[in-house]
Design a protein around this motif. Sequence first.
Motif, PDB file in Angstrom:
ATOM      1  N   SER A  70      12.260  46.863 -25.434  1.00 56.20           N
ATOM      2  CA  SER A  70      12.798  48.206 -25.187  1.00 56.20           C
ATOM      3  C   SER A  70      11.815  49.283 -25.619  1.00 56.20           C
ATOM      4  O   SER A  70      11.751  50.361 -25.023  1.00 56.20           O
ATOM      5  N   SER A  71      11.018  48.986 -26.649  1.00 55.02           N
ATOM      6  CA  SER A  71      10.006  49.943 -27.100  1.00 55.02           C
ATOM      7  C   SER A  71       8.939  50.150 -26.031  1.00 55.02           C
ATOM      8  O   SER A  71       8.491  51.269 -25.794  1.00 55.02           O
ATOM      9  N   CYS A  85       9.360  53.699 -13.592  1.00 57.18           N
ATOM     10  CA  CYS A  85      10.369  53.942 -14.631  1.00 57.18           C
ATOM     11  C   CYS A  85      11.696  53.296 -14.243  1.00 57.18           C
ATOM     12  O   CYS A  85      12.355  52.652 -15.067  1.00 57.18           O
ATOM     13  N   LEU A  86      12.083  53.466 -12.974  1.00 55.54           N
ATOM     14  CA  LEU A  86      13.331  52.879 -12.496  1.00 55.54           C
ATOM     15  C   LEU A  86      13.276  51.353 -12.546  1.00 55.54           C
ATOM     16  O   LEU A  86      14.231  50.693 -12.988  1.00 55.54           O
ATOM     17  N   PHE A 103      14.591  46.222 -15.209  1.00 58.40           N
ATOM     18  CA  PHE A 103      14.119  44.979 -15.834  1.00 58.40           C
ATOM     19  C   PHE A 103      14.720  44.823 -17.229  1.00 58.40           C
ATOM     20  O   PHE A 103      15.186  43.736 -17.608  1.00 58.40           O
ATOM     21  N   LEU A 104      14.719  45.905 -18.009  1.00 54.30           N
ATOM     22  CA  LEU A 104      15.309  45.852 -19.347  1.00 54.30           C
ATOM     23  C   LEU A 104      16.798  45.535 -19.266  1.00 54.30           C
ATOM     24  O   LEU A 104      17.316  44.722 -20.055  1.00 54.30           O
ATOM     25  N   ALA A 105      17.498  46.158 -18.309  1.00 59.00           N
ATOM     26  CA  ALA A 105      18.933  45.898 -18.154  1.00 59.00           C
ATOM     27  C   ALA A 105      19.188  44.438 -17.786  1.00 59.00           C
ATOM     28  O   ALA A 105      20.126  43.794 -18.296  1.00 59.00           O
ATOM     29  N   LEU A 116      21.179  41.767 -20.058  1.00 54.09           N
ATOM     30  CA  LEU A 116      22.356  41.114 -19.486  1.00 54.09           C
ATOM     31  C   LEU A 116      22.251  39.595 -19.598  1.00 54.09           C
ATOM     32  O   LEU A 116      23.206  38.909 -19.996  1.00 54.09           O
ATOM     33  N   ARG A 117      21.080  39.070 -19.260  1.00 56.91           N
ATOM     34  CA  ARG A 117      20.899  37.618 -19.341  1.00 56.91           C
ATOM     35  C   ARG A 117      20.905  37.126 -20.782  1.00 56.91           C
ATOM     36  O   ARG A 117      21.298  35.985 -21.062  1.00 56.91           O
ATOM     37  N   THR A 118      20.479  37.968 -21.704  1.00 58.88           N
ATOM     38  CA  THR A 118      20.445  37.561 -23.116  1.00 58.88           C
ATOM     39  C   THR A 118      21.835  37.507 -23.715  1.00 58.88           C
ATOM     40  O   THR A 118      22.196  36.553 -24.433  1.00 58.88           O
ATOM     41  N   PHE A 119      22.641  38.526 -23.424  1.00 60.17           N
ATOM     42  CA  PHE A 119      23.942  38.625 -24.085  1.00 60.17           C
ATOM     43  C   PHE A 119      25.077  37.992 -23.281  1.00 60.17           C
ATOM     44  O   PHE A 119      26.094  37.604 -23.856  1.00 60.17           O
ATOM     45  N   VAL A 120      24.912  37.918 -21.953  1.00 58.18           N
ATOM     46  CA  VAL A 120      25.981  37.347 -21.124  1.00 58.18           C
ATOM     47  C   VAL A 120      25.652  35.911 -20.729  1.00 58.18           C
ATOM     48  O   VAL A 120      26.459  34.996 -20.909  1.00 58.18           O
ATOM     49  N   MET A 121      24.446  35.733 -20.203  1.00 58.21           N
ATOM     50  CA  MET A 121      24.005  34.385 -19.802  1.00 58.21           C
ATOM     51  C   MET A 121      23.135  33.825 -20.923  1.00 58.21           C
ATOM     52  O   MET A 121      21.905  33.794 -20.841  1.00 58.21           O
TER      53      MET A 121
END
Length: 719
Positions: free
Chosen positions: A92-93, A207-208, A213-215, A219-224
């Motif tokens: 994220s940094s 930027c978009l 990519f961060l999202a 998502l894959r880290t916390f959900v999957m």
Amino acid sequence: MGGCDGNGNLHEEKFSAPMPWIGMYIAAASFACLIAMAADVVLGFRYHKLWFPSKFFSINATTLTLLGVAIKLSVDLNTPMPNSHDQLAKLSSSVFICTAMSNSMPSLGAMENEEMFMNVIALGILVITLIFNICIQLATAVPTTKNYLEKQYNKRHQLALKEGANQIMEAEKLREALTKHWVMAHTSSPQFVLGRSVICTASGAFCLLSAMFLAEVMLRTFVMTSSFKFCRGESDYKLTTTLILFTQAVAVGVGTIAPAFRWFMAINFKCPKRGSISVKKEFEIEKYWIQGLLGLKKQPLTLRIKSRRYRKLAYEARNMLVDICIAMQKGIVLVSKAIRFISILFVSRIYLCCDIFKEWKIKKFDCNIGPQSEQNRRADFSCYVLFLEGEKALVEFMMRTNCNATEYWLQKGRKEEPENLLKLLQKSTFSQSFKGLAEFDSDQVPSLDSEEPPNCWALPVVTLTSIALALSSNNSCSIEMLVDGLNQGLMYINAIDDHLDHKSDFTNTRKAANIVWLQVDLYHTWLDVDLKNLSLLGKSPREVLKELAETAKSRFEESKRKRRDKFGCVMDVSPSKWSVKELASNSMHRICQTLLLNQTCDDRLFEALVVMISDIVGACLTNSQKVIAMKCFNSKIEEREATVRHAVHTLGKTERILEIVNKGIPQDLDPQQMGCIDEWRLSHKRKMIPSAFCFSSDSECDGSPLLVKVISPQHKCGV
């Protein structure tokens, strides 16, 4: 001792103890950047600037310091970051710095060239991998585009100026002129130019993509949870990595709004409605990207080298380095154009569907008359859209989307009308060309010195109001309305004096008016004379006038005596250089003596003073249109859009005022003479004794005593 135990072994845990506090520091810096980016987004939506100029989150020393702290995790190579929160915080940094750069890039356009170079170098040092991208593109292209658009603005300005030269424009004409200047100022605004550029478009796309990519990773880290596998353990930053991740993730989300909108708007005006896209035109390199570097090649060396051989070597080396920079510049622009071209290929399909739906809706509901007439009305301003090479589509985009904020600021100004000032002006004698200007001062009253100081608009108004306060024992409501109205009026009077006093002859007089009014407004005192107490003594108006005149005379002589004691002699000082006390005293003495000579009905003196005040204020405000127009002309390119916006806002607040005061403009005064109070007084004298006054229509109103020549009726007035 220090970080070692008694045996000299190192205590590693003591060195990592401050790391959580450093993590808090990183989170705080990220939060500060989040607030600044959010403020820019809010202002963009509020003022309908969907290209989101960088006002709060701009590139400066403060922002660069915050960014240096916020991206510490990206450059921290020694601290272990084992678990998912640690790795996501580090990612994220990296995404955060990309978002921050995309947000702040338009702010470079609003800087002076030297300031821009310094900030670009500082940002390049902070983000060394992007130093050539930032330095070469922006530091060379921005000054070139500014100069080009400045020349275009001057040409269009001359075109708009011809229509209103040497005449008093009606409100509708003035609105039209301001709309033309707003279109020019908006489309040539350095931040808007940079925001719609191909570099900013590519930056918005990156930027978009980085935010997406961060999202996805989060998502894959916390959900999957089975998608990624991380090490077990805890970093030295402890739980602060979670706080950093949350703050920077929110900052990336908020910070992506502005670059994404800029990307969308740039694609919007570049995207054709119908037909195929010209690939050749899309990939042409405009001259302004490399014009600055090409000009650098032609300049002689500034280094003083005696040897001709070494001078030639230095010259060729310099040109070789410039050629490398030109090649890199072209490469970066081409890559950016490729990103924009790919974006157009996708977005054009969406616009095609939207156009088909709009045409179907028009045919279905037969509503083509209104929009077509509106389109024709807006087309009148298309020639005032300023654009760079390769931006012809901007003209159609501006007309199609009606990107005109003048109506918004007019409506906003109308809601902020100065009601008390309007009530005051309604008491004026505008139907008689503000005849009160000829009544407050008489030539029969001599000055307190050998010469008379120049007259400005503010000082007589302040002096008359001070006298009205001294007579207001039974008019507390009326005096409150008068003071409130004059408070609003002096704001416009001071602005008019600022713009029309080209020779600075009224600087001291205006200073005296402001200082005296501060005491009158807050404490109801004039040069330490308690006006409220004077009104309660039960004296007649004539007695009050005599007392004020005598007090003014004694204060003038006292100030003159102090000046003589200070310098040892009576210095020959120009009246325009008199002190505040001398100018205020002379004004009070002359006006009081004039009222004693002319005023026969003591019972109505207060009402007569209010009429005189409203007449002077009204006559002064007839110059508002000229000042509003001047605001559009005399400003730097970085400030021009804000200046025009303020002029439109001022017009909205003063529309009803202009309707009143424009009825009182004498036919024998031209716009140049209307800015001088003495010219108004002379106009009234000519009407009273038309055959006795001869004046020069070409003379300037510079504050010196007016030359009046009395001649016999059979003689004609000389010029």
